[in-house]
Design an enzyme around this catalytic site. Structure first.
Site, short mmCIF file in Angstrom:
data_model
loop_
_atom_site.label_atom_id
_atom_site.label_comp_id
_atom_site.label_asym_id
_atom_site.label_seq_id
_atom_site.Cartn_x
_atom_site.Cartn_y
_atom_site.Cartn_z
CD GLU A 1 13.68 -1.31 -13.14
OE1 GLU A 1 13.73 -0.50 -14.08
OE2 GLU A 1 13.26 -0.99 -12.01
N GLY B 1 19.67 6.21 -10.02
CA GLY B 1 19.54 7.41 -10.83
C GLY B 1 18.20 8.07 -10.54
CB ALA B 2 15.22 8.33 -11.47
CD GLU C 1 12.76 5.99 -13.00
OE1 GLU C 1 11.94 5.14 -12.57
OE2 GLU C 1 13.97 5.72 -13.16
CG HIS D 1 9.07 1.95 -13.97
ND1 HIS D 1 9.06 0.60 -14.28
CD2 HIS D 1 10.38 2.30 -13.82
CE1 HIS D 1 10.33 0.17 -14.31
NE2 HIS D 1 11.14 1.18 -14.04
N1 BES Z 1 13.40 1.17 -10.10
C1 BES Z 1 14.62 1.74 -10.53
C2 BES Z 1 15.44 2.35 -9.42
C3 BES Z 1 16.15 1.34 -8.56
C4 BES Z 1 17.32 0.77 -9.01
C5 BES Z 1 15.67 1.01 -7.33
C6 BES Z 1 17.97 -0.17 -8.23
C7 BES Z 1 16.30 0.07 -6.54
C8 BES Z 1 17.45 -0.53 -7.00
C9 BES Z 1 14.35 2.83 -11.56
O1 BES Z 1 13.21 2.67 -12.32
C10 BES Z 1 15.49 2.75 -12.53
O2 BES Z 1 15.58 1.80 -13.23
N2 BES Z 1 16.35 3.74 -12.53
C11 BES Z 1 17.51 3.75 -13.37
C12 BES Z 1 17.37 4.73 -14.48
C13 BES Z 1 17.12 4.18 -15.82
C14 BES Z 1 17.10 5.27 -16.86
C15 BES Z 1 17.98 3.04 -16.26
C16 BES Z 1 18.68 4.16 -12.52
O3 BES Z 1 18.48 4.45 -11.36
O4 BES Z 1 19.76 4.19 -13.04
ZN ZN Z 2 13.26 1.29 -13.84
#
Ligand code: BES
Ligand code: ZN
Length: 963
Positions: A407, A348-349, A385, A388
């Protein structure tokens, strides 16, 4: 994902025809980075297999004790700084490939004498210098040891440089590499994203390093504890913008051979981990704002920015940054915060330090097109984000085994940050539905796993990828919320702040946070029954969670590991024997009682005994991560309270009573009819949370019964319960012309429409079809309110045929904002004609039709439709080897796919097929979906038993209450 998997909560309305709100469970983070592709023989951009070596050592030598056969770096060398130059080509080369070239000089310190340099490098073609793949020098200019051999180790992703003499401890060296890589469309490392603007194809070069793909962009010590300073320079076509973690400090126009280019140099980064690096070249434009002395910019496609789609993100970022500065009691560590929306993005991000990347749906907002759910997702994902930037980026866990803390923490505080930006939404309560209920379902399986893994159990890239799951995110968030609740927020943030200060620019293990919280506990004189470590160990080191049974006649309180299938066998012994330290909050009628800690299997609290006219309610606002079971007399009193004056019970607990009852029934702790009884008051309920909880749970009934005669009875019952809600919203919105004021009422309006239409309330289906037809008649003017689009599209396409489908597809392809395209993409799966669904399934493996990032979720949408489910299963089985081998790299979430396609499985025949699928594809493998195969088998077995035990009961109950 997940929740990114985290298809927004509002998209759950697609469940209208799909039957099950299962769609809501497709979470963004599901888009797990699989490295499965690494198993294939890779061909370098120039066509040479990268498996060749300068010494002829075969690259895939079987594992041995040699350091280059181990996945973890030795502790002899520590990087200090890098000078990295990269030049991505945004047009194809003569061989038809997009490539990038680059060089890197890494300065590292030797801390233990060694004659070996191991540095990560994956899928890069290194240019040899004097016959070797790298050049070594000594920082002080003295003569370096000579290289004896160098090669690439493909399996463990290393560049190996062996020396004739040892490097000296205390001495600093520089290793230079020059390389070429492919700028592939594989969503990992340095990759390309493509979109069309004014009929012209535009290429963006962008990055996604987490967890282990920085090594695919340049050779680096690619472990989170190997922090260093990065000096980045990017060469790019004239007229394009280059971005990276730091601010640009120098931009010059120059030539590379005959090619006119611009070269942008960025300010050195602070000391940081490789997985947080980013560099992007595009012809995007931006909008900006200052928040104090921090520059905030939102970048996106020119058209999107010109249409104002970045404004909402720009407006909420400043306040959220300020909120976290106050919450952490630490100022934002960087001079700028760039955020950019990418057409192709796997998660997602991503929290790259100072340059956060998003999929378009997670950042771009248009009030005329986006729903309130889309808006909520943008606010929370930005908050996640930004959280983080301190927790994770400034202070980083040493190794991926502690990913859950990173996370889980961000997934908890995202609600706090978003609440600060949009206080009237009441968003903090929604963690109960979005994370706690979601993960209760997974963590109640015998195949679950503890939050914490041992460092040496997590080695290979796919093992790391597998950690990005609902346990890390949602259980992590839930137990941290519980911790903050029982410590009090004041104590929690005190410990947090000293933790961040002490470890800034460094690495930690999760117990470092417990240490700091314990210090805060002691400093404030907070009373706790045990040390933070001892309380939290029980939640972190053992899988699952307890069900707390309360006997209100005696005050006896007992805990037990909650297993959805009581017959399942837990193969994972726990040193704590599945006993938790449980903080119990409670009230008797409207009077709250003293908090009570349950520290052993059984205890008695005389205060929790009730009189005949009192009921007891425990786990107020679900502040603890556990379920509650009561004695039957107490249940009857609670049921009576619900049917007479339900408002006396807090909203979150109404949702909880329903969720607990349904799940306790699944686990045979209470009769299924008790759970169904909990839904009888719903004809008077107007609040979103209890309704959503009920509909989520009833979705399981739909999954189990939607191909049987019970379906009709179920439909009649739900229709009768939901009709008053439908009428209520019809009146509240002046015949669907106004938008309800409250955020959660807007959600519940969607529930009302979705369920009224799917259960065949005529006024609903007429309304929806009229809206869709009038849009078809005048495609430039969509009359459907953004909040209602998902449900309307799905219902209309479900009721329609090829004409409605093709119109939807055309609108999908023409959509000017990804958020609109996504609603249509989900709705196209609602078709009821098998040939339309089969055709749509075929589209998912053609990246020109469905972007790779969206393939998995589209197949799962189709499987959620009762007609599409067997088609999706056949499709997945028939194409497994193809999907796995040629489509697997990065873009497919195998676990979501397997869980999503099999969730309706409930017969012996289904089980046999699933087991056969496991056997047939053992050779191909399941990659990041390995656990999902086990979970699906376990779930199918439980469903078979459930149906056997419950079919008659449910049928009889429904006959009684929906004659
Ligand atoms: N660090 C993650 C993105 C990520 C996810 C990188 C899996 C590599 C593998 C980011 O901080 C994240 O957790 N993004 C979430 C959004 C959140 C609101 C739960 C996502 O991508 O869904
Ligand atoms: Zn995250």
């Amino acid at each position: 994902m997940g929740k990114g998997f985290f298809i927004s909560k509002a998209i759950g309305v697609v469940g209208i025809v799909l039957g099950a709100g299962a769609v809501a469970t497709i979470i963004a983070l599901s888009v797990v980075y699989s490295q499965e592709k690494a198993k294939n023989v890779e061909v370098s951009p120039t066509g040479n297999p990268t498996t060749t070596t300068t010494t002829g050592v075969p690259a895939t030598t079987p594992p041995s004790n040699e350091p280059w056969h181990k996945y973890r770096l030795p502790d002899s060398l520590l990087p200090v700084s890098y000078e990295v130059s990269l030049w991505p080509r945004l047009v194809k080369n003569a061989e038809g490939l997009y490539i990038f070239t680059g060089s890197s000089d890494v300065t590292f310190r030797c801390v233990k004498e060694t004659d070996l340099i191991l540095i990560h490098s994956n899928k890069l073609n290194l240019t040899s210098d004097g016959g070797y793949l790298a050049t070594l020098s000594v920082l002080d200019g003295s003569k370096p040891p000579a290289i004896s051999e160098s090669w690439l180790e493909v399996r463990t992703q290393y560049l190996v440089v062996k020396l004739k003499e040892n490097l000296k401890a205390g001495q600093s060296y520089v290793l230079r590499t020059v390389f070429t890589g492919e700028l592939a469309d594989d969503l990992g490392g340095f990759y390309r994203s493509v979109y069309i603007e004014d009929g012209v194809e535009k290429v963006v070069a962008t990055t996604q390093m987490q967890p282990t793909d920085a090594r695919k962009a340049f050779p680096c010590f690619d472990e989170p504890a190997m922090k260093a300073i990065f000096h980045i320079t990017v060469t790019h076509p004239r007229g394009t913008v280059a971005l990276s973690n730091g601010k640009d400090i120098e931009t010059v126009n120059t030539t590379e051979g005959t090619v006119e280019v611009t070269r942008t140099k960025f300010a050195p980064t602070p000391k940081m981990s490789t997985y947080l690096l980013a560099f992007i070249v595009s012809d995007y434009i931006s909008i900006d704002k200052m928040e104090g002395d921090v520059s905030i910019r939102i970048f996106a496609r020119r058209k999107a920015i010109e249409a104002g789609q970045g404004e909402y993100a720009l407006n909420v970022t400043g306040p959220i940054l300020r909120f976290f500065e106050t919450y952490y009691n630490a100022s934002y560590p960087l001079p700028k915060s760039d955020q950019i929306a990418l057409p192709d993005f796997n998660a997602g991000a991503m929290e790259n330090w100072g340059l956060i990347t998003y999929r378009e749906t997670a950042l771009l907002y248009d009030p005329d097109v986006s729903s309130n759910g889309n808006k909520e997702r943008i606010a929370t994902i930005i908050a996640h984000e930004l959280a983080h930037m301190w927790f994770g980026n400034l202070v980083t866990l040493k190794w991926w085994n502690d990913l859950w803390l990173n996370e889980g923490f961000a997934s908890y505080v995202e609600y706090l940050g978003a609440d600060d930006a949009e206080p009237e939404w009441g968003i903090k309560d929604l963690i109960v539905l979005g994370d706690i209920h979601r993960v209760f379902a997974v963590d109640a399986l015998a195949s679950s796993h503890p939050l914490s893994s041992k460092e040496d159990e997590i080695q290979r890239p796919e093992q790391i990828s597998e950690l990005f799951d609902a346990i890390s995110y949602s259980k992590g968030a839930s137990v941290l919320r519980m911790l903050s609740n029982f410590l009090s927020e004041e104590v929690f943030v005190m410990g947090l702040s000293t933790y961040l200060n002490q470890f800034a620019f460094n690495n930690t293990v999760y117990t470092d946070l417990w240490d700091h919280l314990q210090m805060a506990v002691e400093k404030t004189g907070t009373s706790l029954p045990a040390r933070v470590h001892d309380i939290m160990n029980r939640w972190v080191l053992q899988m699952g969670f307890p069900v707390v049974s309360i006997d209100t006649a005696t005050g006896t309180v007992t805990q037990q590991h909650f297993l959805l299938d009581p017959d399942s066998v837990v193969n994972r012994p726990s040193e704590f024997e599945y006993v938790w330290f449980v903080p119990i909050t409670w009230q008797k009628n409207s009077v709250s009682g003293q908090d009570f800690w349950l520290l052993k299997k059984t205890d008695t609290n005389m205060d929790m005994k009730v009189t005949v006219d009192q009921w007891l309610l425990a786990n107020l606002n679900v502040s603890g991560f556990y379920r509650v079971k009561y004695d039957i007399a107490n249940y009857n009193k609670l049921l009576k309270q619900l049917t007479t004056a339900h408002e006396v019970i807090p909203v979150i607990n109404r949702a909880q009573l329903i969720d607990d009852a349904f799940n306790l029934a699944r686990a045979k702790h209470v009769p299924t009819t008790l759970a169904l009884d909990m839904t009888r008051y719903l004809n008077k309920e107007r609040e979103y949370m209890p309704w959503e909880s009920a509909l989520d749970n009833l979705d399981f009934f739909y999954l189990m019964f939607d191909r049987s005669e019970i379906y009709g009875l179920l439909q009649t019952y739900i229709r009768r319960q939901v009709e008053p809600l439908f009428d209520y919203y019809k009146a509240e919105t002046a015949d669907w012309t106004k938008v309800p004021d409250r955020h959660t009422d807007q959600y519940n309006q969607v529930n009302a429409l979705s369920k009224a239409c799917s259960t065949g309330v005529p006024a609903c289906t007429e309304l929806i079809q009229a809206w869709y037809s009038s849009w078809m008649a005048d495609p430039q003017n969509n009359p459907i309110h953004p909040n209602l689009r998902s449900v309307v599209y799905c219902s209309a396409i479900g009721a329609g045929g090829v004409v409605e489908w093709d119109f939807g597809w055309r609108m999908f392809k023409n959509a000017s904002i990804a958020i609109e395209a996504d609603k249509l993409r989900a709705a196209l799966a609602c078709a009821s004609q098998p040939w339309l669904l089969n055709r749509y399934l075929e589209y998912t493996l053609n990246a020109n039709l469905i972007r790779k990032q969206d393939a998995t979720s589209t197949i799962v949408y189709i499987a959620s439709n009762v007609v599409g489910q067997p088609l999706a299963w056949d499709f997945m089985r028939a194409n497994w080897a193809y999907i796995f081998n040629s489509y697997g790299g990065g873009s497919f979430s195998f676990s979501n796919l397997i869980n999503g396609v099999t969730k309706r499985f409930s017969t012996e025949f289904d089980l046999k097929q699933l087991q056969q699928f496991k056997v047939d594809n053992a050779g191909v493998g399941f990659g990041s979906g390995t656990l999902a195969v086990e979970q699906s088998i376990e779930r199918t077995q439980a469903n078979i038993k459930w149906l056997k035990d419950n079919r008659d009961n449910v049928q009889n109950w429904l006959k009684e209450f929906s004659p």
